[in-house]
Scaffold this motif. Sequence first.
Motif, PDB file in Angstrom:
ATOM      1  N   ARG A 229       0.829  -1.205   0.000  1.00 59.44           N
ATOM      2  CA  ARG A 229       0.000   0.000   0.000  1.00 59.44           C
ATOM      3  C   ARG A 229       0.864   1.256   0.000  1.00 59.44           C
ATOM      4  N   LEU A 230       1.925   1.258   0.830  1.00 55.67           N
ATOM      5  CA  LEU A 230       2.795   2.423   0.905  1.00 55.67           C
ATOM      6  C   LEU A 230       3.551   2.635  -0.400  1.00 55.67           C
ATOM      7  N   THR A 231       3.964   1.531  -1.049  1.00 57.38           N
ATOM      8  CA  THR A 231       4.645   1.641  -2.335  1.00 57.38           C
ATOM      9  C   THR A 231       3.712   2.228  -3.393  1.00 57.38           C
ATOM     10  N   HIS A 232       2.451   1.820  -3.347  1.00 61.92           N
ATOM     11  CA  HIS A 232       1.461   2.358  -4.288  1.00 61.92           C
ATOM     12  C   HIS A 232       1.268   3.852  -4.057  1.00 61.92           C
ATOM     13  N   GLU A 233       1.211   4.271  -2.789  1.00 64.13           N
ATOM     14  CA  GLU A 233       1.075   5.698  -2.485  1.00 64.13           C
ATOM     15  C   GLU A 233       2.305   6.465  -2.950  1.00 64.13           C
ATOM     16  N   TYR A 234       3.486   5.901  -2.704  1.00 62.03           N
ATOM     17  CA  TYR A 234       4.729   6.541  -3.141  1.00 62.03           C
ATOM     18  C   TYR A 234       4.724   6.731  -4.664  1.00 62.03           C
ATOM     19  N   ALA A 235       4.284   5.721  -5.392  1.00 61.18           N
ATOM     20  CA  ALA A 235       4.279   5.790  -6.857  1.00 61.18           C
ATOM     21  C   ALA A 235       3.322   6.855  -7.380  1.00 61.18           C
ATOM     22  N   SER A 236       2.316   7.224  -6.588  1.00 58.28           N
ATOM     23  CA  SER A 236       1.330   8.220  -7.018  1.00 58.28           C
ATOM     24  C   SER A 236       1.810   9.653  -6.789  1.00 58.28           C
ATOM     25  N   LEU A 237       2.956   9.823  -6.093  1.00 62.07           N
ATOM     26  CA  LEU A 237       3.462  11.159  -5.801  1.00 62.07           C
ATOM     27  C   LEU A 237       4.104  11.766  -7.045  1.00 62.07           C
ATOM     28  N   THR A 238       4.252  13.075  -7.045  1.00 65.46           N
ATOM     29  CA  THR A 238       4.953  13.733  -8.141  1.00 65.46           C
ATOM     30  C   THR A 238       6.430  13.345  -8.111  1.00 65.46           C
ATOM     31  N   SER A 239       7.096  13.477  -9.241  1.00 63.53           N
ATOM     32  CA  SER A 239       8.519  13.123  -9.300  1.00 63.53           C
ATOM     33  C   SER A 239       9.341  14.003  -8.362  1.00 63.53           C
ATOM     34  N   ASP A 240       8.959  15.274  -8.207  1.00 64.63           N
ATOM     35  CA  ASP A 240       9.702  16.153  -7.303  1.00 64.63           C
ATOM     36  C   ASP A 240       9.621  15.665  -5.862  1.00 64.63           C
ATOM     37  N   PHE A 241       8.433  15.227  -5.442  1.00 63.99           N
ATOM     38  CA  PHE A 241       8.308  14.763  -4.055  1.00 63.99           C
ATOM     39  C   PHE A 241       9.007  13.420  -3.861  1.00 63.99           C
ATOM     40  N   ARG A 242       8.917  12.539  -4.845  1.00 65.61           N
ATOM     41  CA  ARG A 242       9.639  11.266  -4.736  1.00 65.61           C
ATOM     42  C   ARG A 242      11.143  11.517  -4.641  1.00 65.61           C
ATOM     43  N   ASN A 243      11.651  12.449  -5.451  1.00 66.82           N
ATOM     44  CA  ASN A 243      13.079  12.771  -5.394  1.00 66.82           C
ATOM     45  C   ASN A 243      13.462  13.365  -4.041  1.00 66.82           C
ATOM     46  N   LEU A 244      12.561  14.155  -3.453  1.00 64.21           N
ATOM     47  CA  LEU A 244      12.814  14.716  -2.134  1.00 64.21           C
ATOM     48  C   LEU A 244      12.967  13.606  -1.097  1.00 64.21           C
ATOM     49  N   ILE A 245      12.081  12.618  -1.140  1.00 62.30           N
ATOM     50  CA  ILE A 245      12.143  11.491  -0.206  1.00 62.30           C
ATOM     51  C   ILE A 245      13.445  10.720  -0.377  1.00 62.30           C
ATOM     52  N   LEU A 246      13.797  10.409  -1.631  1.00 61.35           N
ATOM     53  CA  LEU A 246      15.020   9.637  -1.885  1.00 61.35           C
ATOM     54  C   LEU A 246      16.267  10.432  -1.503  1.00 61.35           C
ATOM     55  N   SER A 247      16.242  11.732  -1.733  1.00 61.98           N
ATOM     56  CA  SER A 247      17.379  12.567  -1.370  1.00 61.98           C
ATOM     57  C   SER A 247      17.568  12.602   0.140  1.00 61.98           C
ATOM     58  N   MET A 248      16.476  12.677   0.903  1.00 59.81           N
ATOM     59  CA  MET A 248      16.572  12.619   2.361  1.00 59.81           C
ATOM     60  C   MET A 248      17.171  11.292   2.806  1.00 59.81           C
ATOM     61  N   ASP A 249      16.737  10.213   2.167  1.00 57.24           N
ATOM     62  CA  ASP A 249      17.250   8.887   2.510  1.00 57.24           C
ATOM     63  C   ASP A 249      18.765   8.819   2.271  1.00 57.24           C
ATOM     64  N   ARG A 250      19.226   9.387   1.149  1.00 56.29           N
ATOM     65  CA  ARG A 250      20.666   9.384   0.856  1.00 56.29           C
ATOM     66  C   ARG A 250      21.433  10.258   1.848  1.00 56.29           C
ATOM     67  N   ARG A 251      20.858  11.387   2.235  1.00 51.24           N
ATOM     68  CA  ARG A 251      21.518  12.228   3.238  1.00 51.24           C
ATOM     69  C   ARG A 251      21.700  11.472   4.552  1.00 51.24           C
ATOM     70  N   LEU A 252      20.652  10.790   4.970  1.00 50.47           N
ATOM     71  CA  LEU A 252      20.725  10.052   6.223  1.00 50.47           C
ATOM     72  C   LEU A 252      21.831   9.007   6.176  1.00 50.47           C
ATOM     73  N   LYS A 253      21.917   8.278   5.071  1.00 48.13           N
ATOM     74  CA  LYS A 253      22.959   7.249   4.959  1.00 48.13           C
ATOM     75  C   LYS A 253      24.354   7.870   5.007  1.00 48.13           C
ATOM     76  N   GLN A 254      24.524   9.038   4.380  1.00 44.67           N
ATOM     77  CA  GLN A 254      25.845   9.670   4.364  1.00 44.67           C
ATOM     78  C   GLN A 254      26.249  10.201   5.741  1.00 44.67           C
ATOM     79  N   VAL A 255      25.332  10.897   6.436  1.00 48.29           N
ATOM     80  CA  VAL A 255      25.708  11.432   7.748  1.00 48.29           C
ATOM     81  C   VAL A 255      25.882  10.305   8.765  1.00 48.29           C
ATOM     82  N   THR A 256      25.145   9.197   8.575  1.00 42.93           N
ATOM     83  CA  THR A 256      25.331   8.044   9.451  1.00 42.93           C
ATOM     84  C   THR A 256      26.726   7.445   9.254  1.00 42.93           C
TER      85      THR A 256
END
Length: 387
Positions: A229-256
Amino acid sequence: MKDQVVLTGDLRFLNLGELIQLIGSSGSTGVLHLLSKYVESPGEVYFKEGNPVDASNGMERGLKVLYSFFGWKEGEFSFSQEPLNVKPSIKKSRMQIILEGLRLLDDGEIEVKGAVGFEPSPDTADGKGGRLPVIKGPLIDYMDVVAEEDFSEGQTIVSQGRHGTWMWVVLEGTVNICKEAGEEKIPILKVGPGSFIGSMAAFSQQDEVRSATAIAADRVQLGVLDRPRLTHEYASLTSDFRNLILSMDRRLKQVTRQAAMGRVSPQPLKGVPTGKAPIIPKGGSSARLLSISAGNAFIVKSMKQGDLLLCKLEKSDFVGPVPFLNIGHEPESAAVFGTDNLQMKELNTEALAEEYARLSGTLRNMVDNCATFISATTSILYDLYKK
Protein backbone atom coordinates in the motif's frame (compact mmCIF):
# COMPACT_ATOMS: atom_id res chain seq x y z
CA MET A 1 -8.95 30.25 20.37
CA LYS A 2 -9.41 29.45 24.06
CA ASP A 3 -6.33 28.16 25.87
CA GLN A 4 -6.61 24.41 26.48
CA VAL A 5 -4.40 22.43 28.86
CA VAL A 6 -3.85 19.08 27.13
CA LEU A 7 -0.90 17.59 29.07
CA THR A 8 0.24 17.74 32.69
CA GLY A 9 2.70 15.73 34.75
CA ASP A 10 5.85 15.39 36.84
CA LEU A 11 9.35 16.16 35.49
CA ARG A 12 10.66 13.09 37.29
CA PHE A 13 8.42 11.00 35.01
CA LEU A 14 8.91 12.92 31.73
CA ASN A 15 12.06 15.03 31.36
CA LEU A 16 12.40 18.03 29.07
CA GLY A 17 13.88 16.06 26.16
CA GLU A 18 10.97 13.61 26.23
CA LEU A 19 8.47 16.46 26.46
CA ILE A 20 9.97 18.22 23.44
CA GLN A 21 9.69 14.99 21.42
CA LEU A 22 6.13 14.36 22.59
CA ILE A 23 4.91 17.87 21.75
CA GLY A 24 6.84 17.77 18.49
CA SER A 25 5.20 14.52 17.43
CA SER A 26 1.77 16.14 17.73
CA GLY A 27 2.77 19.28 15.82
CA SER A 28 1.10 21.42 18.47
CA THR A 29 1.28 25.18 18.98
CA GLY A 30 1.24 26.44 22.55
CA VAL A 31 3.20 26.92 25.76
CA LEU A 32 4.94 24.39 28.00
CA HIS A 33 4.82 25.70 31.58
CA LEU A 34 7.47 24.48 34.06
CA LEU A 35 7.37 24.87 37.87
CA SER A 36 10.02 23.83 40.40
CA LYS A 37 10.32 24.59 44.10
CA TYR A 38 14.06 24.91 43.53
CA VAL A 39 13.63 27.83 41.10
CA GLU A 40 12.10 31.19 41.98
CA SER A 41 10.49 31.96 38.61
CA PRO A 42 8.43 29.58 36.43
CA GLY A 43 9.79 28.55 33.07
CA GLU A 44 8.01 28.61 29.73
CA VAL A 45 8.84 27.06 26.37
CA TYR A 46 6.92 28.33 23.35
CA PHE A 47 6.12 25.87 20.56
CA LYS A 48 4.96 26.55 17.02
CA GLU A 49 3.77 23.51 15.06
CA GLY A 50 5.77 21.22 17.37
CA ASN A 51 9.03 23.20 17.28
CA PRO A 52 10.45 25.23 20.21
CA VAL A 53 10.74 28.86 19.02
CA ASP A 54 11.47 30.67 22.32
CA ALA A 55 11.83 30.14 26.07
CA SER A 56 11.63 32.39 29.12
CA ASN A 57 12.53 32.30 32.80
CA GLY A 58 11.95 35.57 34.65
CA MET A 59 13.47 38.36 32.56
CA GLU A 60 15.71 36.04 30.52
CA ARG A 61 14.75 34.55 27.16
CA GLY A 62 16.13 32.47 24.33
CA LEU A 63 18.04 29.27 23.63
CA LYS A 64 20.33 29.54 26.66
CA VAL A 65 17.26 29.63 28.91
CA LEU A 66 15.81 26.57 27.16
CA TYR A 67 19.03 24.63 27.76
CA SER A 68 18.90 25.55 31.46
CA PHE A 69 15.57 23.71 31.77
CA PHE A 70 17.37 20.40 31.10
CA GLY A 71 18.70 20.78 34.64
CA TRP A 72 15.22 20.89 36.19
CA LYS A 73 15.12 17.31 37.48
CA GLU A 74 12.13 17.82 39.79
CA GLY A 75 8.98 19.85 39.27
CA GLU A 76 5.70 19.95 37.42
CA PHE A 77 4.79 20.70 33.83
CA SER A 78 1.68 21.52 31.85
CA PHE A 79 1.22 22.16 28.14
CA SER A 80 -1.57 24.38 26.88
CA GLN A 81 -2.58 24.75 23.26
CA GLU A 82 -2.85 28.46 22.59
CA PRO A 83 -1.91 31.07 19.97
CA LEU A 84 1.57 32.57 20.27
CA ASN A 85 2.47 36.24 20.35
CA VAL A 86 6.24 35.81 20.80
CA LYS A 87 8.93 36.55 18.25
CA PRO A 88 10.77 33.33 17.33
CA SER A 89 14.37 33.40 18.60
CA ILE A 90 15.27 29.68 18.33
CA LYS A 91 15.98 28.15 14.92
CA LYS A 92 17.56 24.83 15.89
CA SER A 93 15.65 21.60 15.26
CA ARG A 94 14.09 19.61 18.09
CA MET A 95 16.77 16.93 18.03
CA GLN A 96 19.60 19.47 17.86
CA ILE A 97 18.20 21.07 21.02
CA ILE A 98 17.75 17.75 22.82
CA LEU A 99 21.22 16.43 21.99
CA GLU A 100 22.98 19.70 22.81
CA GLY A 101 21.02 20.01 26.06
CA LEU A 102 22.02 16.48 27.10
CA ARG A 103 25.65 17.14 26.18
CA LEU A 104 25.74 20.34 28.25
CA LEU A 105 24.14 18.45 31.14
CA ASP A 106 26.66 15.61 30.85
CA ASP A 107 29.55 18.10 30.77
CA GLY A 108 28.34 19.89 33.90
CA GLU A 109 27.63 23.13 32.01
CA ILE A 110 23.97 23.16 33.14
CA GLU A 111 23.14 23.60 36.82
CA VAL A 112 20.96 20.79 38.17
CA LYS A 113 17.85 21.99 40.02
CA GLY A 114 16.54 19.25 42.27
CA ALA A 115 17.23 17.14 45.30
CA VAL A 116 18.88 14.40 43.25
CA GLY A 117 21.94 14.99 41.08
CA PHE A 118 22.23 13.72 37.51
CA GLU A 119 24.00 10.50 36.67
CA PRO A 120 23.97 9.15 33.10
CA SER A 121 22.11 5.86 33.15
CA PRO A 122 23.87 2.78 31.70
CA ASP A 123 21.23 2.23 29.03
CA THR A 124 21.85 5.65 27.50
CA ALA A 125 25.63 5.45 27.38
CA ASP A 126 27.03 4.89 23.92
CA GLY A 127 30.37 3.53 25.07
CA LYS A 128 32.26 6.42 23.48
CA GLY A 129 31.92 9.03 26.19
CA GLY A 130 28.51 10.38 25.16
CA ARG A 131 24.87 9.46 25.52
CA LEU A 132 22.23 8.46 23.03
CA PRO A 133 18.72 9.66 23.90
CA VAL A 134 15.82 7.51 22.77
CA ILE A 135 14.32 9.06 19.63
CA LYS A 136 10.59 8.52 19.57
CA GLY A 137 8.46 8.98 16.49
CA PRO A 138 5.00 10.43 15.89
CA LEU A 139 1.80 8.68 16.95
CA ILE A 140 1.50 5.26 15.32
CA ASP A 141 -1.10 4.72 12.60
CA TYR A 142 -2.11 1.11 13.19
CA MET A 143 -4.08 1.03 9.92
CA ASP A 144 -0.82 0.25 8.09
CA VAL A 145 0.40 -2.40 10.56
CA VAL A 146 -0.32 -5.81 9.02
CA ALA A 147 1.52 -8.03 11.54
CA GLU A 148 3.51 -7.85 14.75
CA GLU A 149 6.92 -9.36 15.56
CA ASP A 150 8.67 -9.72 18.92
CA PHE A 151 12.42 -9.56 19.55
CA SER A 152 14.28 -10.28 22.76
CA GLU A 153 17.09 -8.14 24.19
CA GLY A 154 20.24 -8.37 22.07
CA GLN A 155 18.51 -9.99 19.10
CA THR A 156 19.44 -8.64 15.66
CA ILE A 157 16.47 -7.31 13.71
CA VAL A 158 18.31 -6.46 10.46
CA SER A 159 22.00 -6.74 9.56
CA GLN A 160 24.05 -4.22 7.60
CA GLY A 161 24.85 -5.45 4.09
CA ARG A 162 21.93 -7.88 3.95
CA HIS A 163 19.17 -7.49 1.38
CA GLY A 164 15.57 -6.83 2.25
CA THR A 165 12.61 -4.51 1.77
CA TRP A 166 10.56 -5.16 4.90
CA MET A 167 9.78 -2.06 6.94
CA TRP A 168 8.70 -1.81 10.57
CA VAL A 169 7.48 0.72 13.12
CA VAL A 170 8.56 0.31 16.74
CA LEU A 171 5.49 -0.41 18.88
CA GLU A 172 7.23 -1.11 22.19
CA GLY A 173 10.81 -1.09 23.48
CA THR A 174 13.99 0.48 22.14
CA VAL A 175 16.29 -0.43 19.24
CA ASN A 176 19.99 0.36 18.78
CA ILE A 177 20.93 1.49 15.25
CA CYS A 178 24.59 0.65 14.59
CA LYS A 179 27.12 0.85 11.77
CA GLU A 180 29.47 -2.09 11.39
CA ALA A 181 33.20 -1.49 10.95
CA GLY A 182 34.96 -4.84 10.80
CA GLU A 183 33.97 -6.72 13.93
CA GLU A 184 32.86 -3.57 15.76
CA LYS A 185 29.23 -2.42 15.90
CA ILE A 186 29.29 1.37 16.36
CA PRO A 187 26.14 2.79 18.02
CA ILE A 188 24.64 5.74 16.15
CA LEU A 189 21.05 6.13 17.35
CA LYS A 190 18.67 4.62 19.88
CA VAL A 191 15.05 4.64 18.68
CA GLY A 192 11.77 4.00 20.45
CA PRO A 193 8.01 3.76 19.82
CA GLY A 194 6.83 5.53 16.68
CA SER A 195 10.22 5.35 14.94
CA PHE A 196 10.68 3.39 11.73
CA ILE A 197 13.20 0.73 10.76
CA GLY A 198 13.92 0.37 7.07
CA SER A 199 14.82 2.63 4.18
CA MET A 200 12.31 4.67 2.18
CA ALA A 201 14.48 3.91 -0.85
CA ALA A 202 12.83 0.47 -0.80
CA PHE A 203 9.72 2.11 -2.30
CA SER A 204 11.58 2.76 -5.55
CA GLN A 205 13.27 -0.63 -6.06
CA GLN A 206 12.64 -4.31 -5.59
CA ASP A 207 15.75 -4.94 -3.51
CA GLU A 208 17.52 -2.80 -0.90
CA VAL A 209 20.86 -3.33 0.82
CA ARG A 210 20.56 -2.58 4.53
CA SER A 211 22.85 0.34 5.40
CA ALA A 212 22.91 -0.27 9.16
CA THR A 213 22.31 -2.95 11.77
CA ALA A 214 19.32 -2.78 14.13
CA ILE A 215 19.55 -4.62 17.48
CA ALA A 216 16.88 -4.88 20.17
CA ALA A 217 18.10 -2.98 23.26
CA ASP A 218 15.40 -4.63 25.40
CA ARG A 219 12.21 -6.51 24.69
CA VAL A 220 10.94 -5.04 21.42
CA GLN A 221 7.65 -5.35 19.56
CA LEU A 222 7.62 -4.20 15.94
CA GLY A 223 4.71 -3.60 13.60
CA VAL A 224 5.25 -4.88 10.04
CA LEU A 225 4.11 -2.17 7.64
CA ASP A 226 1.83 -2.65 4.65
CA ARG A 227 4.60 -2.12 2.09
CA PRO A 228 2.44 -2.75 -1.03
CA ARG A 229 0.00 0.00 0.00
CA LEU A 230 2.79 2.42 0.90
CA THR A 231 4.64 1.64 -2.34
CA HIS A 232 1.46 2.36 -4.29
CA GLU A 233 1.07 5.70 -2.49
CA TYR A 234 4.73 6.54 -3.14
CA ALA A 235 4.28 5.79 -6.86
CA SER A 236 1.33 8.22 -7.02
CA LEU A 237 3.46 11.16 -5.80
CA THR A 238 4.95 13.73 -8.14
CA SER A 239 8.52 13.12 -9.30
CA ASP A 240 9.70 16.15 -7.30
CA PHE A 241 8.31 14.76 -4.05
CA ARG A 242 9.64 11.27 -4.74
CA ASN A 243 13.08 12.77 -5.39
CA LEU A 244 12.81 14.72 -2.13
CA ILE A 245 12.14 11.49 -0.21
CA LEU A 246 15.02 9.64 -1.89
CA SER A 247 17.38 12.57 -1.37
CA MET A 248 16.57 12.62 2.36
CA ASP A 249 17.25 8.89 2.51
CA ARG A 250 20.67 9.38 0.86
CA ARG A 251 21.52 12.23 3.24
CA LEU A 252 20.72 10.05 6.22
CA LYS A 253 22.96 7.25 4.96
CA GLN A 254 25.84 9.67 4.36
CA VAL A 255 25.71 11.43 7.75
CA THR A 256 25.33 8.04 9.45
CA ARG A 257 28.50 6.84 7.70
CA GLN A 258 30.28 10.06 8.69
CA ALA A 259 29.19 9.65 12.33
CA ALA A 260 30.50 6.09 12.38
CA MET A 261 33.83 7.26 10.96
CA GLY A 262 33.88 10.01 13.57
CA ARG A 263 33.64 7.50 16.41
CA VAL A 264 36.58 5.55 15.00
CA SER A 265 38.77 8.48 13.89
CA PRO A 266 37.28 11.89 14.73
CA GLN A 267 39.18 14.05 12.22
CA PRO A 268 37.63 16.47 9.69
CA LEU A 269 37.77 15.17 6.13
CA LYS A 270 40.16 16.67 3.60
CA GLY A 271 39.34 17.98 0.15
CA VAL A 272 36.13 19.83 0.93
CA PRO A 273 35.69 22.35 -1.94
CA THR A 274 35.57 25.55 0.13
CA GLY A 275 38.06 27.60 -1.89
CA LYS A 276 35.35 29.83 -3.33
CA ALA A 277 32.25 31.55 -2.02
CA PRO A 278 29.41 29.23 -0.98
CA ILE A 279 26.26 28.97 -3.07
CA ILE A 280 24.27 29.19 0.17
CA PRO A 281 26.19 30.62 3.14
CA LYS A 282 25.64 29.34 6.66
CA GLY A 283 23.04 31.47 8.39
CA GLY A 284 21.89 32.94 5.08
CA SER A 285 18.30 33.97 4.52
CA SER A 286 17.78 32.00 1.31
CA ALA A 287 14.36 30.38 1.25
CA ARG A 288 14.73 28.77 -2.17
CA LEU A 289 14.54 25.00 -2.45
CA LEU A 290 16.54 23.77 -5.43
CA SER A 291 17.01 20.49 -7.30
CA ILE A 292 20.35 19.51 -8.85
CA SER A 293 20.18 18.83 -12.58
CA ALA A 294 23.96 18.57 -13.18
CA GLY A 295 27.17 18.60 -11.16
CA ASN A 296 27.60 18.18 -7.41
CA ALA A 297 26.90 20.17 -4.27
CA PHE A 298 28.55 19.73 -0.88
CA ILE A 299 26.97 20.42 2.53
CA VAL A 300 29.76 21.72 4.77
CA LYS A 301 29.88 22.64 8.46
CA SER A 302 32.66 25.07 9.37
CA MET A 303 34.18 24.21 12.76
CA LYS A 304 37.26 25.23 14.76
CA GLN A 305 38.76 21.83 13.94
CA GLY A 306 38.29 22.41 10.20
CA ASP A 307 35.61 22.13 7.54
CA LEU A 308 33.42 19.07 8.01
CA LEU A 309 31.73 17.49 4.99
CA LEU A 310 28.25 16.30 5.91
CA CYS A 311 27.22 14.94 2.53
CA LYS A 312 27.89 15.10 -1.19
CA LEU A 313 24.81 15.71 -3.34
CA GLU A 314 24.22 14.73 -6.94
CA LYS A 315 21.58 14.85 -9.67
CA SER A 316 17.98 14.93 -8.34
CA ASP A 317 19.11 15.76 -4.78
CA PHE A 318 17.63 18.87 -3.17
CA VAL A 319 19.55 21.87 -1.87
CA GLY A 320 18.15 24.48 0.53
CA PRO A 321 15.57 24.59 3.32
CA VAL A 322 12.45 22.42 3.15
CA PRO A 323 9.69 24.62 4.65
CA PHE A 324 7.79 21.76 6.32
CA LEU A 325 10.84 19.84 7.63
CA ASN A 326 13.93 20.62 9.71
CA ILE A 327 16.97 18.42 9.09
CA GLY A 328 19.56 20.61 10.79
CA HIS A 329 21.57 21.31 7.64
CA GLU A 330 21.57 24.32 5.31
CA PRO A 331 21.23 27.20 5.73
CA GLU A 332 20.82 27.39 9.53
CA SER A 333 23.74 25.13 10.45
CA ALA A 334 25.81 24.54 7.30
CA ALA A 335 26.86 26.10 4.00
CA VAL A 336 26.53 24.75 0.46
CA PHE A 337 29.41 24.66 -2.05
CA GLY A 338 29.29 23.42 -5.61
CA THR A 339 31.36 22.21 -8.53
CA ASP A 340 31.92 24.48 -11.52
CA ASN A 341 29.40 22.54 -13.61
CA LEU A 342 26.65 22.66 -10.96
CA GLN A 343 23.21 23.39 -12.40
CA MET A 344 20.02 23.63 -10.36
CA LYS A 345 16.34 24.41 -10.83
CA GLU A 346 13.97 25.91 -8.29
CA LEU A 347 11.24 23.73 -6.81
CA ASN A 348 7.69 24.82 -6.06
CA THR A 349 7.63 24.70 -2.24
CA GLU A 350 3.92 25.54 -2.00
CA ALA A 351 3.02 22.56 -4.19
CA LEU A 352 5.34 20.29 -2.21
CA ALA A 353 3.86 21.49 1.10
CA GLU A 354 0.35 20.77 -0.18
CA GLU A 355 1.41 17.29 -1.31
CA TYR A 356 3.05 16.67 2.07
CA ALA A 357 -0.20 17.62 3.83
CA ARG A 358 -2.11 15.06 1.70
CA LEU A 359 0.16 12.15 2.61
CA SER A 360 -1.28 9.28 4.63
CA GLY A 361 -0.42 9.39 8.33
CA THR A 362 2.15 6.61 8.03
CA LEU A 363 4.03 7.99 5.03
CA ARG A 364 4.06 11.50 6.49
CA ASN A 365 5.35 10.09 9.78
CA MET A 366 8.11 8.25 7.91
CA VAL A 367 9.22 11.46 6.19
CA ASP A 368 9.18 13.32 9.52
CA ASN A 369 11.08 10.48 11.20
CA CYS A 370 13.77 10.51 8.51
CA ALA A 371 14.21 14.28 9.00
CA THR A 372 14.56 13.73 12.75
CA PHE A 373 17.15 10.99 12.22
CA ILE A 374 19.17 13.27 9.91
CA SER A 375 19.09 16.09 12.46
CA ALA A 376 19.98 13.82 15.39
CA THR A 377 22.81 12.02 13.58
CA THR A 378 24.24 15.33 12.34
CA SER A 379 24.22 16.73 15.89
CA ILE A 380 26.04 13.63 17.14
CA LEU A 381 28.55 14.06 14.29
CA TYR A 382 29.20 17.70 15.29
CA ASP A 383 29.82 16.66 18.88
CA LEU A 384 32.26 13.94 17.83
CA TYR A 385 34.38 16.33 15.77
CA LYS A 386 34.50 18.84 18.63
CA LYS A 387 36.34 16.32 20.81
